[in-house]
Scaffold this active site. Structure first.
Site, PDB file in Angstrom:
ATOM      1  N   GLY A 147      44.581  39.582  35.824  1.00 27.47           N
ATOM      2  CA  GLY A 147      43.850  40.817  35.606  1.00 27.47           C
ATOM      3  C   GLY A 147      42.826  41.035  36.708  1.00 27.47           C
ATOM      4  O   GLY A 147      42.437  40.099  37.411  1.00 27.47           O
ATOM      5  N   CYS A 148      42.390  42.266  36.861  1.00 26.07           N
ATOM      6  CA  CYS A 148      41.469  42.584  37.961  1.00 26.07           C
ATOM      7  C   CYS A 148      40.100  41.927  37.748  1.00 26.07           C
ATOM      8  O   CYS A 148      39.586  41.238  38.645  1.00 26.07           O
ATOM      9  CB  CYS A 148      41.334  44.090  38.130  1.00 26.07           C
ATOM     10  SG  CYS A 148      40.960  45.014  36.618  1.00 26.07           S
ATOM     11  N   TYR A 149      39.504  42.109  36.577  1.00 34.83           N
ATOM     12  CA  TYR A 149      38.217  41.459  36.306  1.00 34.83           C
ATOM     13  C   TYR A 149      38.328  39.931  36.334  1.00 34.83           C
ATOM     14  O   TYR A 149      37.496  39.255  36.944  1.00 34.83           O
ATOM     15  CB  TYR A 149      37.664  41.895  34.950  1.00 34.83           C
ATOM     16  CG  TYR A 149      37.202  43.326  34.835  1.00 34.83           C
ATOM     17  CD1 TYR A 149      36.097  43.791  35.554  1.00 34.83           C
ATOM     18  CD2 TYR A 149      37.839  44.215  33.981  1.00 34.83           C
ATOM     19  CE1 TYR A 149      35.657  45.102  35.421  1.00 34.83           C
ATOM     20  CE2 TYR A 149      37.404  45.530  33.841  1.00 34.83           C
ATOM     21  CZ  TYR A 149      36.310  45.967  34.571  1.00 34.83           C
ATOM     22  OH  TYR A 149      35.879  47.252  34.433  1.00 34.83           O
TER      23      TYR A 149
END
Length: 307
Positions: free
Chosen positions: A113-115
């Site tokens: 995921g990006c975060y």
């Protein structure tokens, strides 16, 4: 040798950006379906089984259904959803942290995921090195451009230009948390406080630290040195040692696939702020998928990336 690649969900933001990074590359033959055929399960199943590589840019349930359509032991999969990020049998597609060999040899790779990319990049190496405790109650603050929320959020922000800041995940239990905990090697779930700002792309992820209260925690200088050593061989992840007065996310940010890490320390060394800056559509999504594809195909991992 040319390999075929099918992007299932190619019309979405992540799929479109992956296709842009693969455009014109002779190593890959991009399999495409018309608008009508990509809604036909039989046509999708055929493409899923014919391709050498499949990249899934779908919601979790649809990604699971797509994996279930693959009826051979040859097609290799990169899944950009959160469906398999802690699943047995799936390699976690963060080669700098989990190892390039694990990605290179995998049949199934789950794109981070990006975060979590920012959080894990900052915390995992320091926990492994014993410079941060694994059993500390960590907090992660983060802001992202609205493109990370998909078509619905993009439309909302572009229609309502008065939105200045959107905090969400306020009930806690965000789906990124298990991934963050597992791949950072933590004993407790971190508190995750995400937000969205009126910029199309870009992301800042921060982990504040009370170093003086942490058992056996390193100094800001030792944390920075450890991250620098850990990522010394990476062409994508860079650790910088400046101490800026401010960090800005700009609405005009161009696409970029790098990940920039900082350790910002108080003068007395008692506190620090670990900060990651990245493009949520780059190393946070599409760029990471292309990097993993390159590694799985035995190519230069930076081919097609914007660094």
């Amino acid at each position: 040798m040319t390999r075929s690649v099918f992007i299932d969900g190619a019309a979405g933001t992540t799929g479109l950006e992956i296709a842009q990074r693969l455009a014109g590359r002779p190593e890959f033959d991009l399999v495409t379906l018309s608008d009508e055929r990509r809604k036909d399960d039989a046509a999708r199943a055929e493409a899923l089984n014919d391709a050498d590589f499949v990249i899934l840019c779908l919601p979790d349930d649809a990604a699971k259904a797509a994996v279930g359509m693959i009826a051979n032991d040859r097609t290799r999969v990169i899944d950009a959803s959160s469906a398999y990020r802690t699943a047995p049998g799936w390699a976690y597609g963060f080669p700098e942290v989990t190892g390039r060999d694990a990605v290179a040899s995998a049949m199934r790779v789950s794109n981070p995921g990006c975060y979590p990319t920012g959080f894990i990049a900052l915390v995992a190496p320091l926990v492994r090195a014993g410079l941060l405790p694994a059993d500390w109650p960590y907090v992660c603050h983060a802001v992202s451009g609205y493109s990370g929320g998909g078509k619905a959020l993009i439309a909302r922000f572009e229609a309502d230009t008065d939105i200045a800041f959107r905090a969400y995940g306020l009930a806690l239990g965000h789906k990124h948390v298990p991934e963050m905990q597992a791949h950072a090697g933590l004993a407790h779930e971190p508190i995750f406080a995400p937000a969205v700002v009126p910029a199309h792309r870009g992301m800042l992820v921060e982990v504040p630290l009370h170093l003086s209260m942490m058992p056996s925690a390193g100094s800001p200088e030792s944390l920075r040195a450890a991250l620098t050593e850990f990522y010394a061989g990476s062409p994508v992840v860079k650790v910088v040692d400046d101490q800026p007065d401010e960090l800005l996310l700009r609405g005009s940010m161009p696409p970029v696939d790098s990940l920039i890490l900082r350790v910002l320390g108080a003068k007395d060394g008692k506190q620090a702020r670990l900060v990651a800056m990245l493009d949520n559509l780059g190393k946070g999504a599409s760029g990471a998928a292309v990097q993993n594809l390159n590694i799985m195909a035995g190519l230069d991992e930076t081919a097609g990336l914007r660094l």
